[in-house]
Design an enzyme around this catalytic site. Sequence first.
Site, short mmCIF file in Angstrom:
data_model
loop_
_atom_site.label_atom_id
_atom_site.label_comp_id
_atom_site.label_asym_id
_atom_site.label_seq_id
_atom_site.Cartn_x
_atom_site.Cartn_y
_atom_site.Cartn_z
N LYS A 51 -3.47 -15.68 15.18
CA LYS A 51 -3.22 -14.49 14.37
C LYS A 51 -4.55 -13.89 13.92
O LYS A 51 -5.49 -14.63 13.60
CB LYS A 51 -2.36 -14.90 13.16
CG LYS A 51 -1.88 -13.73 12.30
CD LYS A 51 -0.94 -14.22 11.20
CE LYS A 51 -0.40 -13.10 10.33
NZ LYS A 51 0.54 -13.56 9.29
N SER A 67 4.95 -11.22 9.06
CA SER A 67 3.82 -10.51 9.60
C SER A 67 3.21 -11.12 10.86
O SER A 67 2.47 -10.45 11.57
CB SER A 67 2.71 -10.40 8.54
OG SER A 67 2.23 -11.68 8.20
N SER A 86 6.23 -15.23 6.71
CA SER A 86 5.62 -14.59 7.88
C SER A 86 5.50 -15.43 9.14
O SER A 86 5.17 -14.90 10.19
CB SER A 86 4.24 -14.07 7.53
OG SER A 86 4.37 -12.81 6.94
#
Length: 484
Positions: free
Chosen positions: A76, A151, A175
Amino acid sequence: MDNLYSLTANELLALMDKRSVRPEDIIESVCSRAQSVDGKVKGYLSIDREGALARAAAAGSRAAQGKLRGIPVAIKDNICIEGELTTCASKILRGFRPPYNATVIEKLKAEGAVVLGRANMDEFAFGSSCENSSYFPTLNPWDTSRIPGGSSGGSAAVVAADEAVMALGSDTGGSIRQPAALCGVVGMKPTYGRVSRYGLIAFASSLDQIGPLTKDVRDSALLLGVIAGYDEKDSTSVNIPVPDYLSCLTGDIRGMKIGIPKEYFVDGMDKEVDAAVKEAIALLKGKGAQVSEVSLPHTEYAVAVYYILATAEASSNLARFDGVQFGHRCEDPQNILDMYERTRGEGFGAEAKRRIILGTYVLSSGYYDAYYLKAQKVRALIKDDFDRVFKAGLDCILTPTSPTPAFRVGERSSDPLSMYLSDIFTISVNLAGVPAISVPCGFTKSGLPIGMQLIGDFFREGKILRAAHAYECYTDWHKRSPIL
Ligand code: GLN
């Protein structure tokens, strides 16, 4: 073998042990898969094919050392990789290359894993759909007219689409788990303090945890075992031994005590999600789990508490992006105030600005007691709810991960409140600090994945991994792949 990209890390490691596959073969396979499908999914911000091949060759020659030797992992974009762009999918960090690795990156490297690329995300991890990225939205591999969740939407989507064998995400209010559920993969948020946050660009420091997104529970146990552990560089990491998570996977659920919180089965939940989760509960009961109803009475306050505390912490953490030390600076500033204002005005997207304003408000002197302090008190009550049921002997709590399957791109982007409700079932876990995992538990009639969440007591990741793995042994939802 031309389908290496579709295998799990554990399967690939077994093939490498037999010497029938080299790490470079895996990288080639996964990279060409990404090349052919990422135009549709848009999960990656960048892929370092050449670098990955070189690192894989080195991993291969290191005489089969390392628990993740040669396994490609997507990262990420809020986890620092030395010398590589790390931008939190924000304009304000365009061009930022950290001078150091996050501890999790060091740990991956030490076990021979190959960092493959940067996965897209909502800007600074603010969001539940990956539409808040300043680059482009990521799309759900099961239906590209829908969002992948967020996210960590990029991390979940690239694992679901077989463009990475595993990925790291971060979870502040859901997330990792929510995108895992919406993309049909496994996502785990460890106990707060289990995994070092050093090098994770902070959103809400008291809630953030890094965790694995994988194709199955065995890989989740493997990856968690690699990244977990005390780190003197993170004062909130906890110094207790890391168990061998793989040995927790017994393949059966008999005798485990599972609580079903009545507050998590409410009106307004999608009917197909409700039915799939109830079917999973019945199945586990049939296999010998002891299932009982429990109550977590403060659940209804979780979303409100979260959006006070998370925005308060975010407003403070984001103060460091002022055009001085990192990333973007506006052109030709007239004076220092002008530089701050224009840099931040240009650099932050709408959701980041909304949170900075909200967070600054709840921390301001006139409102601190009414909002921030009150929210901290209610947070303690939410944690007490979990303490009470686990002290009474539960092994885990089972809930849906998300109240709905993946929604359409654009459907909630103009209504922040409806977006905030996507995390209604995941947020309490971060507020309490306990671990939780999301595993696939079905599909809607239109073919969208559904996930269920197993929540454990502090540092009992082994138990939720055991329950999740047992469920996987009884079902094959996790084996389905999207057609791309
Ligand atoms: N969707 C939640 C939010 O927007 C959670 C995000 C997260 O876990 N990073 O804050």
